[in-house]
Design a protein around this motif. Structure first.
Motif, mmCIF file in Angstrom:
data_model
loop_
_atom_site.group_PDB
_atom_site.id
_atom_site.type_symbol
_atom_site.label_atom_id
_atom_site.label_comp_id
_atom_site.label_asym_id
_atom_site.label_seq_id
_atom_site.Cartn_x
_atom_site.Cartn_y
_atom_site.Cartn_z
ATOM 1 N N SER A 239 3.189 4.792 0.956
ATOM 2 C CA SER A 239 4.190 4.766 -0.036
ATOM 3 C C SER A 239 5.721 5.139 0.418
ATOM 4 O O SER A 239 5.867 5.837 1.496
ATOM 5 N N ILE A 240 6.746 4.498 -0.155
ATOM 6 C CA ILE A 240 7.869 4.657 -0.081
ATOM 7 C C ILE A 240 8.853 4.801 -1.130
ATOM 8 O O ILE A 240 8.522 4.204 -2.222
ATOM 9 N N THR A 241 9.617 5.805 -1.360
ATOM 10 C CA THR A 241 10.407 5.951 -2.483
ATOM 11 C C THR A 241 11.914 6.343 -2.324
ATOM 12 O O THR A 241 12.353 6.509 -0.977
ATOM 13 N N ARG B 207 12.697 7.070 -7.671
ATOM 14 C CA ARG B 207 11.481 6.133 -8.139
ATOM 15 C C ARG B 207 10.570 5.644 -6.884
ATOM 16 O O ARG B 207 11.100 5.597 -5.739
ATOM 17 N N ILE B 208 9.612 5.171 -7.257
ATOM 18 C CA ILE B 208 8.639 4.691 -6.433
ATOM 19 C C ILE B 208 9.014 3.020 -5.903
ATOM 20 O O ILE B 208 9.236 2.409 -6.957
ATOM 21 N N LEU B 209 9.374 2.989 -4.743
ATOM 22 C CA LEU B 209 10.017 1.507 -4.213
ATOM 23 C C LEU B 209 8.385 0.750 -3.870
ATOM 24 O O LEU B 209 8.538 -0.414 -4.020
ATOM 25 N N ALA B 210 7.660 1.235 -3.154
ATOM 26 C CA ALA B 210 6.378 0.413 -2.685
ATOM 27 C C ALA B 210 5.238 1.526 -2.644
ATOM 28 O O ALA B 210 5.438 2.692 -2.353
ATOM 29 N N HIS B 211 4.123 1.143 -2.763
ATOM 30 C CA HIS B 211 2.725 1.710 -2.680
ATOM 31 C C HIS B 211 1.506 0.748 -2.288
ATOM 32 O O HIS B 211 1.552 0.082 -3.301
ATOM 33 N N VAL B 212 1.133 0.905 -1.380
ATOM 34 C CA VAL B 212 -0.120 -0.093 -1.012
ATOM 35 C C VAL B 212 -1.203 0.929 -0.468
ATOM 36 O O VAL B 212 -0.886 2.055 0.091
ATOM 37 N N GLY B 213 -2.466 0.304 -0.752
ATOM 38 C CA GLY B 213 -3.667 1.144 -0.429
ATOM 39 C C GLY B 213 -4.034 2.003 -1.907
ATOM 40 O O GLY B 213 -3.860 1.676 -2.929
ATOM 41 N N ALA B 214 -5.010 3.027 -1.394
ATOM 42 C CA ALA B 214 -5.539 3.871 -2.561
ATOM 43 C C ALA B 214 -4.709 4.409 -3.289
ATOM 44 O O ALA B 214 -3.399 4.888 -3.009
#
Length: 589
Positions: free
Chosen positions: A260-262, A266-273
């Motif tokens: 995850s990258i924020t 705010r959250i800019l990216a989230h991949v995976g579980a």
């Protein structure tokens, strides 16, 4: 003799187990890479001094008629000797730390052995010091080459060190016959055990450090390859699309459950579980991320509660969160999540921290490139949207008409027009100019506009004099004033007021431009300053450009704020109160 060999193997085994445990302690491994420092040598003396005392306590007592091995020896019988791993301990300390360490450990070991008593105990003080000196001198040679003795060297040095011990017993003993008998009985087992123990000890050290270097090499390779693939995305800035692409690459390289990258909010990216509730564009969910953003330090979590995600059923059980920094300020975080806390290993931690440092550098480089691009864009937009042919010809026509009726005013306007052009060119060369220079630019612009439309606009300035040298981006006030004149009043020819104010709050300058126009429509309000909003009178890019420059220079806290109603609109921002220094030189007229 065979019985003695077996007993001594047990003693060596204890030392080897302790050595193995030490080499799995991060602090001790780090210490062994700094052997030349005095503080490290003192610590080595303490560690190996304790080893030597333990060796004396756990030795095998050898008397004339019996061998005793089932107790800790604080004192020995009057005519007894002690077979132990003391020589091994002293020898290894010298090989690792040099003569200072070897001799010091030899003194500690020899004095303690002397207090235990037994047959000719003073011999072991002398032999211990000589062994420490011999192995220390050899260790100093390898220290100069920045490596450790090989296993073969350890076998040879271990045998020679024990040979020194045997020689001291033969030479210094008052009873030569007894000393011959003792050496005959213990020499072969002791030489064998000491050689083997020294070799194993050095092997553990060399193997552990080599594995450490190999791990670092793998980590460096992975980080560099990751950095190479993610570089184009992070240099685009902290936005959803490039950050998502970068997160997918990180996920592919590193065995983690989610990435995850924020940014700061705010959250800019989230991949995976956890993708079902850690959704890009949403506000940051986890308490751990908020803590890292506040403190700017790497944090780890090994339970769902420590992560602080309040979504029921979140599968994430462990995490490492790395702050992403630009110009010493935290602009976001990189998070690596795990559904099994055991997967968060030391190697992953090191890899994550290294990657975070490189990503931070790329973000800062990207911001520098963006700032240069925005500054160039500001110049182009200023010349296109503000000093466009239409404005230029209108100004010339106004001056031409005034020449016949008021040549003095025409001359003054021509000077102001010259100042306006010069200010545009100067502002394009630097990121920051003093407030006083910006106000001169605004006055030049207003003098021309008010000559064209006398009495249509009333612009008032409320500026604290102490703020005149505070630095701010060029064109900021001029763009906001022009925006008000062009868009706020919608053709109204009277009672059009614009107020420009600047005042200090703590260590910040608060700048605002207000008008008493008709306000901004709700469907346009959320877009202004964030994206291009075309209109009948312009491209709509000026406010977006200005807002990007503010955020890039000073962070999100400096972003434009807009308050509007049917009674008017206020654009405001807050920037740090920093005045011109040698590092903030600007062109002069």
């Amino acid at each position: 003799m065979l019985n003695l060999v077996i007993l001594m193997i047990e003693r060596v085994g204890l030392i080897i187990i302790v050595a193995y445990m030490l080499m799995n302690i991060r602090y001790f491994k780090t210490m062994l890479t700094k052997r030349h420092y005095l503080s490290t040598k003192i610590q080595l003396i303490l560690v190996f001094g304790i080893f030597a005392i333990i060796s004396n306590f756990t030795g095998v007592e050898i008397g004339k008629d019996q061998v005793v091995s089932d107790q800790l020896f604080t004192t020995l019988s009057e005519n007894a000797s002690l077979a132990n791993t003391r020589v091994l301990t002293i020898g290894v300390s010298g090989l690792i730390g040099g003569p200072f360490v070897g001799v010091s450990v030899g003194i500690i070991s020899g004095i303690h052995r002397f207090t235990q008593g037994g047959e000719a105990a003073f011999i072991y003080v002398v032999s211990s010091i000589l062994i420490g000196l011999f192995t220390g001198l050899y260790g100093m040679r390898t220290m100069k080459k920045n490596h450790y003795p090989t296993v073969i060297e350890g076998i040879i040095i271990g045998a020679l060190a024990e040979g020194i011990q045997m020689a001291c017993i033969l030479i210094l003993s008052s009873n030569f016959r007894d000393s011959i008998e003792l050496v005959r009985f213990i020499s072969l087992p002791m030489v064998l055990i000491n050689s083997l123990g020294t070799a194993i000890f050095l092997s553990i050290i060399r193997t552990t450090l080599q594995q450490e270097e190999q791990t670092k090499a793998v980590q460096t390779h992975d980080v560099l390859q990751l950095a190479n693939e993610t570089l184009p995305f992070f240099r685009q800035g902290m936005y959803e699309e490039p950050c998502t692409a970068a997160a997918e690459i990180i996920m592919r390289f590193i065995k983690v459950s989610a990435v995850s990258i924020t940014d700061q909010e705010r959250i800019l990216a989230h991949v995976g579980a956890g993708s079902d509730h850690h959704i890009p564009s949403n506000a940051i969910l986890t308490d751990l991320s908020k803590e890292v953003l506040r403190e700017g330090k790497v944090k780890e979590a090994f339970t769902h509660e420590e992560i602080g995600c309040h979504h029921k059923g979140c599968p994430l059980e462990a995490a490492i969160v790395i702050p992403l920094k630009s110009k010493d300020r935290t602009v976001g975080v990189l998070k690596m999540y795990f559904t099994d806390k055991n997967e968060l290993t030391y190697v992953i931690k090191q890899l994550a921290e290294g990657l975070g440092n490189i990503i931070s550098s790329q973000i800062e480089l990207g911001e520098a490139e963006l700032q240069g691009k925005l500054l160039k864009d500001a110049e182009i937009k200023s010349l296109q949207a503000q000093v466009n042919p239409h404005f230029f010809f209108n100004a010339i026509n106004t001056i031409s008409a005034l020449i016949r009726v008021d040549s003095e005013q025409a001359r003054a306007l021509l000077v102001q027009l010259s100042h306006y052009f010069r200010a545009n060119l100067q502002g394009a060369r630097t990121n920051l100019i003093p407030l006083a220079k910006e106000l001169e630019h605004v006055e030049a612009y207003l003098s021309i506009e008010q000559a064209r439309f006398p009495e249509r606009y009333q612009v008032e300035f409320r500026i604290e004099p102490s703020l005149n040298q505070v630095l701010l981006p060029p064109f900021i006030i001029q763009l906001l004033v022009e925006n008000a004149i062009r868009h706020a009043f919608e053709g109204r020819k009277v009672d059009n007021h614009v107020l420009v104010s600047a005042h200090a709050i703590e260590n910040n300058l608060v700048l605002s431009v207000s008008d008493n126009g008709f306000g901004i429509k709700s469907d346009r309000l959320g877009k202004l300053g964030r994206e291009i909003v075309p209109s009948e009178k312009g491209t709509g890019s000026a406010l977006e450009n200005l807002n990007k420059r503010l955020v890039s220079l000073f962070g999100e806290s400096a972003a434009l704020k807009i308050e509007t109603s049917n009674k008017g609109t206020t654009f405001s921002c807050m920037v740090p109160c920093k005045e011109r220094t040698k590092d903030h030189a600007y062109p002069t007229r």
